[in-house]
Design a protein around this motif. Sequence first.
Motif, PDB file in Angstrom:
ATOM      1  N   VAL A  63     121.000  56.842  62.969  1.00 19.76           N
ATOM      2  CA  VAL A  63     120.597  57.442  64.030  1.00 19.76           C
ATOM      3  C   VAL A  63     121.687  56.573  65.140  1.00 19.76           C
ATOM      4  O   VAL A  63     121.019  55.413  65.203  1.00 19.76           O
ATOM      5  N   TRP A  64     122.380  57.209  66.235  1.00 16.48           N
ATOM      6  CA  TRP A  64     122.881  56.957  67.607  1.00 16.48           C
ATOM      7  C   TRP A  64     121.071  56.855  68.478  1.00 16.48           C
ATOM      8  O   TRP A  64     121.139  57.862  68.820  1.00 16.48           O
ATOM      9  N   ALA A  65     121.817  55.370  69.412  1.00 19.12           N
ATOM     10  CA  ALA A  65     121.010  55.590  70.585  1.00 19.12           C
ATOM     11  C   ALA A  65     120.771  56.677  71.869  1.00 19.12           C
ATOM     12  O   ALA A  65     119.761  56.996  71.833  1.00 19.12           O
ATOM     13  N   SER A  66     122.244  57.306  72.009  1.00 21.38           N
ATOM     14  CA  SER A  66     122.138  58.167  72.380  1.00 21.38           C
ATOM     15  C   SER A  66     121.618  59.291  72.183  1.00 21.38           C
ATOM     16  O   SER A  66     121.833  60.680  73.853  1.00 21.38           O
ATOM     17  N   THR A  67     121.336  59.807  71.135  1.00 24.97           N
ATOM     18  CA  THR A  67     120.269  61.035  70.569  1.00 24.97           C
ATOM     19  C   THR A  67     118.902  61.289  70.761  1.00 24.97           C
ATOM     20  O   THR A  67     118.244  62.185  70.769  1.00 24.97           O
ATOM     21  N   VAL A  68     118.745  59.872  70.905  1.00 23.29           N
ATOM     22  CA  VAL A  68     117.186  59.989  71.229  1.00 23.29           C
ATOM     23  C   VAL A  68     117.112  59.096  72.693  1.00 23.29           C
ATOM     24  O   VAL A  68     115.616  59.598  73.093  1.00 23.29           O
ATOM     25  N   SER A 138     109.837  37.808  83.623  1.00 23.75           N
ATOM     26  CA  SER A 138     110.001  39.069  84.318  1.00 23.75           C
ATOM     27  C   SER A 138     110.565  39.826  83.324  1.00 23.75           C
ATOM     28  O   SER A 138     111.120  41.343  83.950  1.00 23.75           O
ATOM     29  N   THR A 139     111.270  39.488  81.972  1.00 22.37           N
ATOM     30  CA  THR A 139     111.907  40.583  81.491  1.00 22.37           C
ATOM     31  C   THR A 139     111.496  41.447  80.971  1.00 22.37           C
ATOM     32  O   THR A 139     109.912  41.072  80.039  1.00 22.37           O
ATOM     33  N   ARG A 140     111.584  42.927  81.428  1.00 25.98           N
ATOM     34  CA  ARG A 140     110.774  44.075  80.285  1.00 25.98           C
ATOM     35  C   ARG A 140     111.369  44.772  79.118  1.00 25.98           C
ATOM     36  O   ARG A 140     112.296  44.938  79.025  1.00 25.98           O
ATOM     37  N   LEU A 141     110.258  44.903  78.713  1.00 28.64           N
ATOM     38  CA  LEU A 141     110.921  44.970  76.875  1.00 28.64           C
ATOM     39  C   LEU A 141     109.627  46.354  76.153  1.00 28.64           C
ATOM     40  O   LEU A 141     108.788  46.199  76.581  1.00 28.64           O
ATOM     41  N   GLN A 142     110.320  47.729  76.574  1.00 26.16           N
ATOM     42  CA  GLN A 142     110.461  49.029  76.373  1.00 26.16           C
ATOM     43  C   GLN A 142     110.698  49.287  74.872  1.00 26.16           C
ATOM     44  O   GLN A 142     112.256  49.252  74.163  1.00 26.16           O
ATOM     45  N   CYS A 143     109.587  49.807  73.726  1.00 31.98           N
ATOM     46  CA  CYS A 143     110.770  50.694  72.717  1.00 31.98           C
ATOM     47  C   CYS A 143     110.484  51.993  72.176  1.00 31.98           C
ATOM     48  O   CYS A 143     109.700  52.285  72.821  1.00 31.98           O
ATOM     49  N   GLN A 144     111.611  52.415  71.594  1.00 31.53           N
ATOM     50  CA  GLN A 144     111.469  54.045  71.542  1.00 31.53           C
ATOM     51  C   GLN A 144     111.522  53.953  70.067  1.00 31.53           C
ATOM     52  O   GLN A 144     113.014  54.317  70.575  1.00 31.53           O
ATOM     53  N   ASP A 145     111.768  55.146  68.949  1.00 30.19           N
ATOM     54  CA  ASP A 145     112.077  56.100  68.566  1.00 30.19           C
ATOM     55  C   ASP A 145     112.990  54.939  67.595  1.00 30.19           C
ATOM     56  O   ASP A 145     114.345  55.153  66.841  1.00 30.19           O
ATOM     57  N   GLY A 146     112.922  53.597  67.814  1.00 29.23           N
ATOM     58  CA  GLY A 146     113.549  52.197  66.447  1.00 29.23           C
ATOM     59  C   GLY A 146     114.449  51.629  67.219  1.00 29.23           C
ATOM     60  O   GLY A 146     115.295  50.896  66.489  1.00 29.23           O
ATOM     61  N   PHE A 147     114.680  51.739  68.226  1.00 25.60           N
ATOM     62  CA  PHE A 147     115.840  50.883  69.676  1.00 25.60           C
ATOM     63  C   PHE A 147     114.137  50.205  70.355  1.00 25.60           C
ATOM     64  O   PHE A 147     113.493  50.813  70.577  1.00 25.60           O
ATOM     65  N   SER A 148     115.361  49.093  71.376  1.00 28.82           N
ATOM     66  CA  SER A 148     114.456  48.193  72.302  1.00 28.82           C
ATOM     67  C   SER A 148     114.872  48.445  73.215  1.00 28.82           C
ATOM     68  O   SER A 148     116.730  48.595  73.411  1.00 28.82           O
ATOM     69  N   VAL A 149     114.243  48.499  74.734  1.00 29.53           N
ATOM     70  CA  VAL A 149     115.543  48.878  75.421  1.00 29.53           C
ATOM     71  C   VAL A 149     115.458  47.668  76.684  1.00 29.53           C
ATOM     72  O   VAL A 149     114.025  47.353  76.724  1.00 29.53           O
ATOM     73  N   GLN A 156     120.788  44.483  84.623  1.00 36.22           N
ATOM     74  CA  GLN A 156     121.355  44.936  83.509  1.00 36.22           C
ATOM     75  C   GLN A 156     120.054  45.696  83.169  1.00 36.22           C
ATOM     76  O   GLN A 156     119.002  44.726  82.340  1.00 36.22           O
ATOM     77  N   VAL A 157     120.198  45.983  81.833  1.00 32.21           N
ATOM     78  CA  VAL A 157     119.763  47.298  81.112  1.00 32.21           C
ATOM     79  C   VAL A 157     120.717  46.602  79.345  1.00 32.21           C
ATOM     80  O   VAL A 157     121.551  47.101  79.178  1.00 32.21           O
ATOM     81  N   ALA A 158     120.353  46.453  78.304  1.00 29.37           N
ATOM     82  CA  ALA A 158     120.207  46.575  77.731  1.00 29.37           C
ATOM     83  C   ALA A 158     119.556  46.651  76.208  1.00 29.37           C
ATOM     84  O   ALA A 158     118.254  47.457  76.567  1.00 29.37           O
ATOM     85  N   VAL A 159     120.473  47.580  75.294  1.00 33.35           N
ATOM     86  CA  VAL A 159     119.528  48.860  73.971  1.00 33.35           C
ATOM     87  C   VAL A 159     120.196  48.006  72.662  1.00 33.35           C
ATOM     88  O   VAL A 159     121.147  47.705  72.222  1.00 33.35           O
ATOM     89  N   ILE A 160     119.234  47.905  72.018  1.00 32.31           N
ATOM     90  CA  ILE A 160     119.141  47.596  70.613  1.00 32.31           C
ATOM     91  C   ILE A 160     118.710  47.863  69.782  1.00 32.31           C
ATOM     92  O   ILE A 160     117.570  48.416  69.798  1.00 32.31           O
ATOM     93  N   PRO A 161     119.635  47.821  69.021  1.00 30.51           N
ATOM     94  CA  PRO A 161     119.048  49.549  67.714  1.00 30.51           C
ATOM     95  C   PRO A 161     118.652  48.418  66.684  1.00 30.51           C
ATOM     96  O   PRO A 161     118.114  49.016  65.298  1.00 30.51           O
ATOM     97  N   PHE A 162     117.294  47.783  67.354  1.00 37.64           N
ATOM     98  CA  PHE A 162     116.295  47.525  66.932  1.00 37.64           C
ATOM     99  C   PHE A 162     114.674  47.619  67.334  1.00 37.64           C
ATOM    100  O   PHE A 162     114.554  47.260  68.556  1.00 37.64           O
ATOM    101  N   GLU A 163     113.091  47.667  66.872  1.00 40.18           N
ATOM    102  CA  GLU A 163     112.367  47.876  67.119  1.00 40.18           C
ATOM    103  C   GLU A 163     111.584  46.386  67.363  1.00 40.18           C
ATOM    104  O   GLU A 163     110.735  46.439  65.902  1.00 40.18           O
ATOM    105  N   PHE A 164     111.679  45.976  68.157  1.00 42.84           N
ATOM    106  CA  PHE A 164     111.293  43.785  68.548  1.00 42.84           C
ATOM    107  C   PHE A 164     109.682  44.869  68.329  1.00 42.84           C
ATOM    108  O   PHE A 164     108.753  46.074  69.423  1.00 42.84           O
ATOM    109  N   ASP A 165     109.029  43.704  67.786  1.00 45.24           N
ATOM    110  CA  ASP A 165     106.588  43.439  67.738  1.00 45.24           C
ATOM    111  C   ASP A 165     106.757  43.362  69.437  1.00 45.24           C
ATOM    112  O   ASP A 165     107.801  41.886  70.199  1.00 45.24           O
ATOM    113  N   LYS A 166     106.442  43.716  70.345  1.00 49.67           N
ATOM    114  CA  LYS A 166     106.539  43.241  72.066  1.00 49.67           C
ATOM    115  C   LYS A 166     105.228  42.429  72.220  1.00 49.67           C
ATOM    116  O   LYS A 166     105.495  41.274  73.049  1.00 49.67           O
ATOM    117  N   GLU A 167     104.137  41.634  71.047  1.00 52.71           N
ATOM    118  CA  GLU A 167     103.948  40.215  70.876  1.00 52.71           C
ATOM    119  C   GLU A 167     104.171  39.333  70.700  1.00 52.71           C
ATOM    120  O   GLU A 167     104.453  37.927  70.413  1.00 52.71           O
TER     121      GLU A 167
END
Length: 212
Positions: A63-68, A138-149, A156-167
């Motif tokens: 799954v590519w991030a651009s598709t979700v 102050s960096t924000r972490l958001q997760c969606q469909d197996g990706f982390s933003v 600057q925004v970085a998209v990582i192909p892994f869904e991290f645990d926010k804790e």
Amino acid sequence: MSAYATEPAGLTTDRLVADQAIGIAEASSSATPPPVVDAGVKFAVAEFDHCYNVAHCVAGEWVWASTVLRRSATMPASAPLHQLNRVRLFGAHTEIIVHANEEGHFAGFQHTHAADAQDLPPYLQPRARTYLLIGTPSTRLQCQDGFSVIDHPSGQVAVIPFEFDKERTPLGGTREHFTADPVTGAVRVAAVTWTGFSNGAPLAHDGRKESA
């Protein structure tokens, strides 16, 4: 001045055939599943002139991030093949890199962590490393469909192909491979491969990483 060994210890390198390199490049441009032959490859990063895309493989499905994710202009649904600079596919033991040359043709190679690397002298054994993907509270972490933003305070925004645990602390992983000068015995890092992502130590309640 003596020369170092040409091959990093504990790492084998094989050239990709032309069809493999072109197939990976075309899949990265169109955000379709890459023709990866190594089952250990779980992540992909495709770098274009003015954008990038990332992907992960779960249960054999790419799954590519651009598709979700539709929020970033730097990650379009697809990008022209002639603007592709490099694709990196990687996992715990394998890294595949495809790159464009000056003529616009694609070539590539595969790095594989040697199964007998543990038999090397201690000073030549590959070393696993991790690095922080979030450096300020102050960096924000958001997760969606197996990706982390990851939204940095700088904008600057970085998209990582892994869904991290926010804790927990988000980490990237690499492995260092060494070579030694046959005359002086001096050791240096000869190659660094990407291995993946993981959840690190628990975060403190204020968002800072707890001290060890």
